[in-house]
Design a protein around this motif. Structure first.
Motif, PDB file in Angstrom:
ATOM      1  N   THR A  84       0.831  -1.204   0.000  1.00  0.00           N
ATOM      2  CA  THR A  84       0.000   0.000   0.000  1.00  0.00           C
ATOM      3  C   THR A  84       0.864   1.251   0.000  1.00  0.00           C
ATOM      4  OG1 THR A  84      -0.028   0.446   2.393  1.00  0.00           O
ATOM      5  CG2 THR A  84      -1.547  -1.271   1.579  1.00  0.00           C
ATOM      6  N   LYS A 137      -1.824  -7.479  -4.623  1.00  0.00           N
ATOM      7  CA  LYS A 137      -2.226  -6.166  -5.119  1.00  0.00           C
ATOM      8  C   LYS A 137      -1.456  -5.045  -4.429  1.00  0.00           C
ATOM      9  CE  LYS A 137      -6.298  -6.726  -2.165  1.00  0.00           C
ATOM     10  NZ  LYS A 137      -7.787  -6.907  -2.171  1.00  0.00           N
ATOM     11  N   ILE A 139      -2.328  -1.212  -3.355  1.00  0.00           N
ATOM     12  CA  ILE A 139      -3.533  -0.390  -3.239  1.00  0.00           C
ATOM     13  C   ILE A 139      -3.257   0.911  -2.473  1.00  0.00           C
ATOM     14  CG2 ILE A 139      -5.064  -2.401  -3.368  1.00  0.00           C
ATOM     15  CD1 ILE A 139      -5.350  -2.292  -0.328  1.00  0.00           C
ATOM     16  N   GLU A 152     -11.498  -1.972   0.707  1.00  0.00           N
ATOM     17  CA  GLU A 152     -10.674  -3.138   0.299  1.00  0.00           C
ATOM     18  C   GLU A 152     -10.489  -4.119   1.449  1.00  0.00           C
ATOM     19  OE1 GLU A 152      -9.173  -2.423  -3.818  1.00  0.00           O
ATOM     20  OE2 GLU A 152      -8.863  -4.084  -2.424  1.00  0.00           O
TER      21      GLU A 152
END
Ligand code: U87
Length: 265
Positions: A84, A137, A139, A152
């Motif tokens: 992130t 991922k 994010i 999320e």
């Protein structure tokens, strides 16, 4: 007096490449010098991960920036890893590295060093490929939001949090730092682990044109914030920044490493 808003504005000119040159090449990243900053950080993370107590389904790194060194021991212990950052420029820098694109920062020496620490004697490229495959991922995150990862990932959804040099580097004061710590702690399952690295007694750092203000922390302030947020501190270490590692890119006096575990009240 900086505010959450002025800090967010200053981050708009954050330059990932300049930032990597400022902090992730010698003298701070000198693998032949055991007293260097990066080997110390990698050792702290490797020791906590070698305890056999950390592991599970999901690990999330808060404020990844353009770096992956902070993941190199812990990612092996989880089925899924989520990265992130607040800035798209950093998320894109990480995505390029995950895709193995040319021209991205060479984390090879870091991966090789961690392989040596782990003593498995495996080719570092295999570990690099595993990490690239484990990240599901990259994010957005804003630690100042009650739900830092938005829809999320909600409260109690994460097994282990990792975060290096994030909370103090985007909080205007100690109060905001503690509130942000509470926001990310809510994401952690009771009994979940938090591996945190941060700067001690730092007031600013540079990343290209960007000059970012930092909340100046002491060891006591950090330990108190973790305890007040409902953690049991499993390990806490501090590193005094030697003169040889002090550069004009920041005024950091030291670094802390904390392995904390969320109480299961
Ligand atoms: C790293 N994790 O290098 N919410 O370890 C969430 C935000 C927000 C927000 C900004 C830089 C500071 C470290 C990575 C990146 C950490 N970032 C994001 C730097 C400072 C001491 C020092 C440093 C590095 C922002 C190495 C060494 C030392 C950045 C990240 C902070 N000086 N995240 N609201 N706002 N961020 O985009 O990626 O935080 Cl050795 Cl001593």
């Amino acid at each position: 007096m900086s505010t959450i808003q002025t800090i967010a504005e200053n981050y708009q000119s954050f330059n990932p490449r300049a930032y990597l040159q400022n902090n992730y090449i010698p003298p701070r990243a000198d693998f032949d010098n055991p007293g260097s900053v990066v080997p110390w950080k990698l050792r702290c993370l490797a020791d906590a991960c070698a305890s056999g107590e950390i592991g599970g389904q999901l690990m999330v790194d808060i404020g990844t920036g353009p770096t992956v060194y902070q993941l190199l021991s812990a990612f092996e212990l989880f089925k899924e890893v989520v990265l992130t950052d607040y800035l798209e420029v950093n998320r894109e820098e990480i995505r390029k590295w995950l895709r193995g694109e040319a021209g991205t920062f060479d984390w090879g020496p870091y991966i090789k060093h961690v392989c040596n620490i782990e003593g498995k004697g495996e080719p570092w490229e295999e570990k690099q490929n595993r990490l690239r495959a484990r990240v599901s991922k990259v994010i957005p995150v804003d630690i100042h939001q009650p739900c830092p990862l938005g829809k999320e990932l909600g409260p109690g959804s994460i097994d282990t949090l990792v975060s290096s040099f994030c909370l103090e580097a985007c909080s205007p004061d100690y109060g905001a730092f503690k509130k942000a710590l509470g926001n990310i702690t809510r994401l952690l399952k009771p009994g979940g682990h938090f591996l945190m690295i941060g700067a001690l007694e730092e007031s600013f750092y540079l990343a290209g044109e960007a000059k970012l203000s930092v909340v100046s922390l002491t060891e006591e302030m950090t330990k108190k914030a973790l305890c007040d947020a409902g953690y049991k501190i499993r390990d806490f270490r501090a590193y005094v920044m030697p003169q040889s590692m002090r550069t004009d890119v920041d005024d950091t006096k030291g670094i802390f490493f904390a392995w904390a575990q969320k109480e299961t009240k």
